[in-house]
Design an enzyme around this catalytic site. Structure first.
Site, PDB file in Angstrom:
ATOM      1  N   GLU A 106       0.828  -1.194   0.000  1.00  0.00           N
ATOM      2  CA  GLU A 106       0.000   0.000   0.000  1.00  0.00           C
ATOM      3  C   GLU A 106       0.872   1.257   0.000  1.00  0.00           C
ATOM      4  O   GLU A 106       1.955   1.258   0.575  1.00  0.00           O
ATOM      5  CB  GLU A 106      -0.920  -0.010   1.232  1.00  0.00           C
ATOM      6  CG  GLU A 106      -1.929  -1.154   1.137  1.00  0.00           C
ATOM      7  CD  GLU A 106      -2.865  -1.287   2.328  1.00  0.00           C
ATOM      8  OE1 GLU A 106      -3.974  -1.781   2.129  1.00  0.00           O
ATOM      9  OE2 GLU A 106      -2.487  -0.902   3.456  1.00  0.00           O
TER      10      GLU A 106
ATOM     11  N   CYS B 262       3.575   8.599   0.825  1.00  0.00           N
ATOM     12  CA  CYS B 262       4.121   7.688   1.832  1.00  0.00           C
ATOM     13  C   CYS B 262       4.233   6.332   1.135  1.00  0.00           C
ATOM     14  O   CYS B 262       3.222   5.752   0.744  1.00  0.00           O
ATOM     15  CB  CYS B 262       3.159   7.653   3.022  1.00  0.00           C
ATOM     16  SG  CYS B 262       3.597   6.430   4.246  1.00  0.00           S
TER      17      CYS B 262
ATOM     18  N   CYS C 248       6.758  -6.907   6.819  1.00  0.00           N
ATOM     19  CA  CYS C 248       7.901  -6.327   7.546  1.00  0.00           C
ATOM     20  C   CYS C 248       8.530  -7.406   8.410  1.00  0.00           C
ATOM     21  O   CYS C 248       7.834  -8.256   8.949  1.00  0.00           O
ATOM     22  CB  CYS C 248       7.435  -5.159   8.424  1.00  0.00           C
ATOM     23  SG  CYS C 248       8.805  -4.213   9.133  1.00  0.00           S
TER      24      CYS C 248
ATOM     25  N   CYS D 231       7.367  -4.578  15.717  1.00  0.00           N
ATOM     26  CA  CYS D 231       6.838  -3.536  16.596  1.00  0.00           C
ATOM     27  C   CYS D 231       5.412  -3.907  16.987  1.00  0.00           C
ATOM     28  O   CYS D 231       4.567  -4.179  16.132  1.00  0.00           O
ATOM     29  CB  CYS D 231       6.861  -2.185  15.886  1.00  0.00           C
ATOM     30  SG  CYS D 231       8.492  -1.754  15.268  1.00  0.00           S
TER      31      CYS D 231
ATOM     32  N   CYS E 134       2.211  -1.918  15.541  1.00  0.00           N
ATOM     33  CA  CYS E 134       2.104  -1.641  14.105  1.00  0.00           C
ATOM     34  C   CYS E 134       1.393  -2.781  13.373  1.00  0.00           C
ATOM     35  O   CYS E 134       1.736  -3.953  13.551  1.00  0.00           O
ATOM     36  CB  CYS E 134       3.499  -1.440  13.527  1.00  0.00           C
ATOM     37  SG  CYS E 134       3.485  -1.126  11.753  1.00  0.00           S
TER      38      CYS E 134
ATOM     39  N   CYS F 139      -0.417   6.122   9.622  1.00  0.00           N
ATOM     40  CA  CYS F 139       0.807   5.445  10.034  1.00  0.00           C
ATOM     41  C   CYS F 139       0.498   4.175  10.803  1.00  0.00           C
ATOM     42  O   CYS F 139      -0.288   4.198  11.748  1.00  0.00           O
ATOM     43  CB  CYS F 139       1.599   6.329  10.991  1.00  0.00           C
ATOM     44  SG  CYS F 139       2.760   7.397  10.215  1.00  0.00           S
TER      45      CYS F 139
HETATM   46  N1  SAH Z   1       9.888   0.738   9.570  1.00  0.00           N
HETATM   47  C1  SAH Z   1       9.989   2.154   9.416  1.00  0.00           C
HETATM   48  C2  SAH Z   1       8.960   2.784   8.499  1.00  0.00           C
HETATM   49  C3  SAH Z   1       7.538   2.284   8.575  1.00  0.00           C
HETATM   50  S1  SAH Z   1       6.579   2.737   9.991  1.00  0.00           S
HETATM   51  C4  SAH Z   1       9.975   2.816  10.785  1.00  0.00           C
HETATM   52  O1  SAH Z   1       9.784   2.122  11.775  1.00  0.00           O
HETATM   53  O2  SAH Z   1      10.209   4.023  10.871  1.00  0.00           O
HETATM   54  C5  SAH Z   1       6.316   4.456   9.816  1.00  0.00           C
HETATM   55  C6  SAH Z   1       6.011   5.165  11.114  1.00  0.00           C
HETATM   56  O3  SAH Z   1       4.718   4.773  11.623  1.00  0.00           O
HETATM   57  C7  SAH Z   1       6.989   4.855  12.217  1.00  0.00           C
HETATM   58  O4  SAH Z   1       7.343   6.025  12.899  1.00  0.00           O
HETATM   59  C8  SAH Z   1       6.179   3.934  13.114  1.00  0.00           C
HETATM   60  O5  SAH Z   1       6.691   3.884  14.404  1.00  0.00           O
HETATM   61  C9  SAH Z   1       4.810   4.536  13.003  1.00  0.00           C
HETATM   62  N2  SAH Z   1       3.712   3.657  13.431  1.00  0.00           N
HETATM   63  C10 SAH Z   1       3.676   2.319  13.393  1.00  0.00           C
HETATM   64  N3  SAH Z   1       2.501   1.871  13.882  1.00  0.00           N
HETATM   65  C11 SAH Z   1       1.777   2.961  14.212  1.00  0.00           C
HETATM   66  C12 SAH Z   1       0.470   3.167  14.747  1.00  0.00           C
HETATM   67  N4  SAH Z   1      -0.325   2.158  15.002  1.00  0.00           N
HETATM   68  N5  SAH Z   1       0.056   4.435  14.974  1.00  0.00           N
HETATM   69  C13 SAH Z   1       0.864   5.488  14.663  1.00  0.00           C
HETATM   70  N6  SAH Z   1       2.096   5.355  14.144  1.00  0.00           N
HETATM   71  C14 SAH Z   1       2.555   4.118  13.926  1.00  0.00           C
END
Ligand code: SAH
Length: 349
Positions: free
Chosen positions: A97, A110, A117, A121, A124, A342
């Site tokens: 996406e 974006c 991935c 985390c 996420c 995000c």
């Molecule tokens: N792997 C990379 C890029 C993808 S995530 C990274 O970690 O930076 C992009 C951003 O979205 C990151 O800052 C991540 O921490 C944030 N993110 C992930 N899950 C989220 C959520 N549920 N709500 C808000 N931000 C989130």
């Protein structure tokens, strides 16, 4: 008798030099390679038959030897706030996406760097999809081209910024991300300034140092979310392998070489990282290298284990950072109603 089908090569895996050599070997002029290269990248041709200044015979010859693995926007959704989400189908049927985020002054793409991935985390949605594969440079480039078209169509201006904050961890697919950015910034591609591009990482120290050695010109964002190892490891378990002291050291190295400020992405959750100890740790971490903090709104992904902290908690963070002269921005989520915000990218549709 068995018939052998020869697998055609992906023409966009060739460099410009290789394409020029290919034509010379065919008894044609090297210049033909330049023309085709321009069609493939600057003009983003999907088919050889679109290459109208190339002879029919040559187009057929290309067709016989190569494929153009162009992405297809399989499904497009528009949010009430104007955010656009594309479900993008890759040549092997997998889906990623990408999102277009319009504001009054800019439109930001974006983009994804991996299918799924490999990091874990806990907050996420993408982390719940296992990593299937890395995206190729052309698949990353095509996402940007598709969003640029949508930006022109819906908002009457070209794309102004790109963030690598879609699916995947860009530094785990470093070589292809770099090749894609080279094409995006090259006059032979989209000619965008690298200063308008931000690569966001969970923090892979070895690759951050490599980026510094490679003297990259784009911006670096680090998803920090906690400056205490014991907290960060529970929400981002890979922190066990890449602890904060290694991250800090790599960021110092980055700044010494690039003189480019770092952005820390930070979500504040209720009962997880909202205590004074958490705030003090962030303030201390921010003093290592010049930086700014983007406090991002949490987008709930399902079971309620994580809850956005109260506005009072955010205010305590903001005051502590500002008191220490650290720039802090609070970012509102966009596109939540279509799961485009995000951390919500999970191929639901
Ligand atoms: N792997 C990379 C890029 C993808 S995530 C990274 O970690 O930076 C992009 C951003 O979205 C990151 O800052 C991540 O921490 C944030 N993110 C992930 N899950 C989220 C959520 N549920 N709500 C808000 N931000 C989130």
């Amino acid at each position: 008798m068995q018939t052998m089908t020869v697998k055609k090569k992906d023409i966009r895996a060739l460099t410009k030099e290789q394409l020029r050599d290919f034509f010379v070997n065919q008894g044609d002029k090297a210049f033909r390679g330049n023309q085709v290269y321009e069609w493939l990248w600057q003009k983003s041709a999907h088919k050889f038959e679109d290459m109208t200044n190339i002879s029919m015979h040559t187009r057929q010859m290309l067709e016989d030897n190569f494929v153009i693995n162009h992405i297809k926007v399989d499904h497009m959704q528009r949010s009430a706030d104007g955010t656009v989400k594309n479900a993008v189908k890759l040549h092997d049927g997998l889906i990623v996406e990408s999102v277009l985020i319009p504001t009054k002054t800019r439109t930001t793409a974006c983009v994804s760097s991996q299918v799924g991935c490999s990091l874990d985390c806990k907050f996420c949605a993408t982390a719940r999809l296992k990593r299937m594969r890395n995206l190729n440079p052309d698949e990353i480039y095509d996402q940007v081209v598709a969003i640029d078209k949508e930006s022109r169509l819906y908002y009457n201006h070209p794309l102004s910024n790109i963030v690598f904050m879609g699916m995947g961890e860009p530094l785990m697919n470093y070589n292809n991300v770099i090749k894609a950015i080279d094409k995006i910034t090259s006059p032979e591609g989209l000619g965008m300034s690298p200063k308008r591009i931000t690569v966001s990482t969970s923090g892979i120290p070895k690759i951050i140092k490599k980026m510094a050695d490679d003297a990259v010109k784009f911006n670096l964002a680090v998803s920090l979310h906690s400056a205490l190892d014991e907290v960060r490891t529970t929400i981002m378990p890979f922190n066990e392998t890449f602890p904060l002291k290694d991250l800090k050291e790599s960021l110092e190295y980055w700044y010494a070489k690039t003189k480019s400020k770092i952005s820390y992405e930070y979500i504040v959750w209720d009962g997880i990282n909202d205590s004074k100890k958490d705030i003090d740790a962030l303030v201390a971490f921010c003093k290592y290298v010049p930086c700014k903090v983007n406090i991002i709104e949490y987008n709930p992904i399902d079971d309620g284990e994580f809850q956005q902290a109260s506005s009072e908690s955010l205010e305590r963070y903001i005051q502590a950072l500002e008191k220490n002269k650290i720039v802090v921005n609070v970012r509102r989520s966009r596109g939540k109603d279509i799961d485009a915000a995000c951390g919500q990218l999970a191929n639901k549709s």
